[in-house]
Enzyme design. Structure first.
Site, mmCIF file in Angstrom:
data_model
loop_
_atom_site.group_PDB
_atom_site.id
_atom_site.type_symbol
_atom_site.label_atom_id
_atom_site.label_comp_id
_atom_site.label_asym_id
_atom_site.label_seq_id
_atom_site.Cartn_x
_atom_site.Cartn_y
_atom_site.Cartn_z
ATOM 1 N N ARG A 1 0.801 -1.225 0.000
ATOM 2 C CA ARG A 1 0.000 0.000 0.000
ATOM 3 C C ARG A 1 0.831 1.271 0.000
ATOM 4 O O ARG A 1 0.598 2.180 -0.810
ATOM 5 C CB ARG A 1 -0.921 0.051 1.236
ATOM 6 C CG ARG A 1 -2.201 -0.686 1.077
ATOM 7 C CD ARG A 1 -2.593 -1.315 2.374
ATOM 8 N NE ARG A 1 -1.623 -2.347 2.688
ATOM 9 C CZ ARG A 1 -1.720 -3.608 2.253
ATOM 10 N NH1 ARG A 1 -2.758 -3.968 1.571
ATOM 11 N NH2 ARG A 1 -0.790 -4.506 2.527
ATOM 12 N N THR A 2 1.793 1.373 0.904
ATOM 13 C CA THR A 2 2.503 2.642 1.043
ATOM 14 C C THR A 2 3.291 2.940 -0.223
ATOM 15 O O THR A 2 3.216 4.050 -0.773
ATOM 16 C CB THR A 2 3.442 2.604 2.274
ATOM 17 O OG1 THR A 2 2.702 2.107 3.381
ATOM 18 C CG2 THR A 2 3.989 3.980 2.598
ATOM 19 N N LYS B 1 25.672 -4.102 -2.101
ATOM 20 C CA LYS B 1 27.151 -4.082 -2.136
ATOM 21 C C LYS B 1 27.709 -3.424 -0.880
ATOM 22 O O LYS B 1 28.898 -3.170 -0.782
ATOM 23 C CB LYS B 1 27.635 -3.292 -3.365
ATOM 24 C CG LYS B 1 27.160 -3.842 -4.696
ATOM 25 C CD LYS B 1 27.623 -2.908 -5.816
ATOM 26 C CE LYS B 1 26.770 -3.032 -7.054
ATOM 27 N NZ LYS B 1 26.879 -1.873 -7.928
ATOM 28 N N ARG C 1 11.285 3.817 3.515
ATOM 29 C CA ARG C 1 10.907 2.817 4.534
ATOM 30 C C ARG C 1 12.153 2.035 4.889
ATOM 31 O O ARG C 1 12.899 1.581 4.005
ATOM 32 C CB ARG C 1 9.819 1.874 4.042
ATOM 33 C CG ARG C 1 9.550 0.763 5.059
ATOM 34 C CD ARG C 1 8.360 -0.069 4.746
ATOM 35 N NE ARG C 1 7.125 0.659 4.974
ATOM 36 C CZ ARG C 1 5.916 0.117 4.872
ATOM 37 N NH1 ARG C 1 5.792 -1.146 4.558
ATOM 38 N NH2 ARG C 1 4.837 0.835 5.085
ATOM 39 N N HIS D 1 5.000 5.663 11.611
ATOM 40 C CA HIS D 1 4.512 5.541 10.230
ATOM 41 C C HIS D 1 3.574 6.752 10.033
ATOM 42 O O HIS D 1 2.352 6.607 9.979
ATOM 43 C CB HIS D 1 3.774 4.214 10.059
ATOM 44 C CG HIS D 1 3.501 3.817 8.644
ATOM 45 N ND1 HIS D 1 3.639 4.678 7.560
ATOM 46 C CD2 HIS D 1 3.064 2.629 8.120
ATOM 47 C CE1 HIS D 1 3.309 4.026 6.452
ATOM 48 N NE2 HIS D 1 2.966 2.795 6.765
HETATM 49 N N1 CP Z 1 -0.275 -0.085 5.851
HETATM 50 C C1 CP Z 1 0.921 -0.319 5.280
HETATM 51 O O1 CP Z 1 1.932 0.309 5.626
HETATM 52 O O2 CP Z 1 0.902 -1.262 4.308
HETATM 53 P P1 CP Z 1 2.167 -1.719 3.460
HETATM 54 O O3 CP Z 1 3.128 -2.382 4.419
HETATM 55 O O4 CP Z 1 1.616 -2.643 2.418
HETATM 56 O O5 CP Z 1 2.795 -0.484 2.875
#
Ligand code: CP
Length: 317
Positions: free
Chosen positions: A66-67, A95, A116, A144
């Site tokens: 999603r993100t 590397k 991320r 998040h």
């Molecule tokens: N909600 C969320 O962060 O989903 P993903 O891990 O799929 O990005």
């Protein structure tokens, strides 16, 4: 490294987005107003040229559906371009390239970097070494923030208010970065919290302390049936196998909560069920048809909120 405070008109221009601590009710109004405009653009014409000529690097050291895809969709629908680096397996990270060198490389090509990373504080480290804005898309068990923004946007949309709501957070409250960020963001409002988890997955003491400092009511419980008829929002989370070092502990709690149509019978007709997704069994598929199931609306809202954030951070709002 404390995040820079955000204030004023287009308060986000050129800013790193590292933590929900950067937000207040005023700048949230601004962002959510912009997100509403993005929804109208998408629903009416599908795209705009607001970010034409801008480039976003999408740098994911952990899996995401999603993100990563909603950020890429957001940039694409606004006419911008994307450098996608997923799970970094095909990049020079394999590397041995460091995070600082990786972001310094990407900022040579991109105007904003979405990151991320499995380590708490990694987004702040990246921001320290990078002149271009960094957007934290999840830093380990830390925060998040963009998930919390879309969660709050959805709560407000579903209930037409945030003040006065009772919010039950259920599941992995220890390692769940989404519930950490959402608790902080909701603490800007007058909400009552129910923190529902197994003993070993309780909300970290520093988050409880922050809620106390704000003078907000909260209860910590183990049994979801004690709150199902009281909650306005039931925010369910996955027990995250990847955060456990002892798999026996994971096995002991992985099926602790399952929200079923039977349980939903005792919930308010106005209650909404949310989940950051992915789910692995904690909400039964039979709940999906219930109009109170908000998790697919929530997921869709992520694109509008991220379109708004990118537009604001890149100074095109
Ligand atoms: N909600 C969320 O962060 O989903 P993903 O891990 O799929 O990005």
């Amino acid at each position: 490294m404390a995040p820079k405070p955000i204030k004023g008109i287009n308060p986000f221009r050129g800013q790193d987005i590292l933590s929900v601590k950067q937000f207040d009710r005023e700048n949230l109004r601004y962002l959510f107003g912009l997100a509403e405009e993005m929804r109208i653009i998408v629903e009416r014409v599908g795209h705009s040229n607001l970010l034409q000529g801008k480039v976003m690097a999408s740098l994911f050291y952990e899996p995401s559906t999603r993100t990563s895809s909603s950020f890429i969709a957001a940039m694409s629908r606004l006419g911008g371009a994307v450098i996608p680096i997923n799970e970094v397996v095909y990049s020079s990270v394999t590397k041995g390239e460091s995070l600082p060198d990786t972001v310094r490389t990407l900022e040579s090509y991109a105007d904003v970097i979405v990151l991320r990373h499995p380590e708490v504080g990694s987004a702040a480290v990246a921001a320290h070494y990078c002149e271009k804005p960094i957007i934290n898309a999840g830093d380990g068990v830390g925060e998040h923030p963009t998930q919390a923004l879309l969660d709050l946007f959805t709560i407000e949309e579903d209930h037409n208010r945030v003040d006065g709501l009772s919010v039950a957070m259920v599941g992995d409250l220890k390692y769940g970065r989404t519930v950490h960020s959402l608790t902080r963001l909701l603490s800007l409002y007058n909400v009552k919290f129910y923190f529902v988890s197994p003993e070993i997955l309780r909300m970290p003491p520093e988050l409880i302390e922050e809620v106390k400092q704000k003078g907000l009511e909260y209860e910590e419980l183990e049994d979801v049936s004690q709150v199902i008829d009281k909650a306005d929002v039931l925010y369910v989370t996955r027990v995250q196998k990847e955060r456990f070092t002892d798999l026996a502990q994971y096995d002991a709690v992985k099926d602790y909560y399952v929200i079923t149509p039977e349980i939903m019978k005792r919930a308010k007709q106005t209650m909404t069920v949310m989940h950051p997704l992915p789910r692995v069994g904690e909400i039964s598929y039979a709940v999906d048809a219930d109009p109170r199931a908000s998790y697919f609306r929530q997921m869709k809202n992520g694109m509008y909120v991220r379109m708004a954030l990118l537009t604001a951070v890149l100074g095109r709002a």
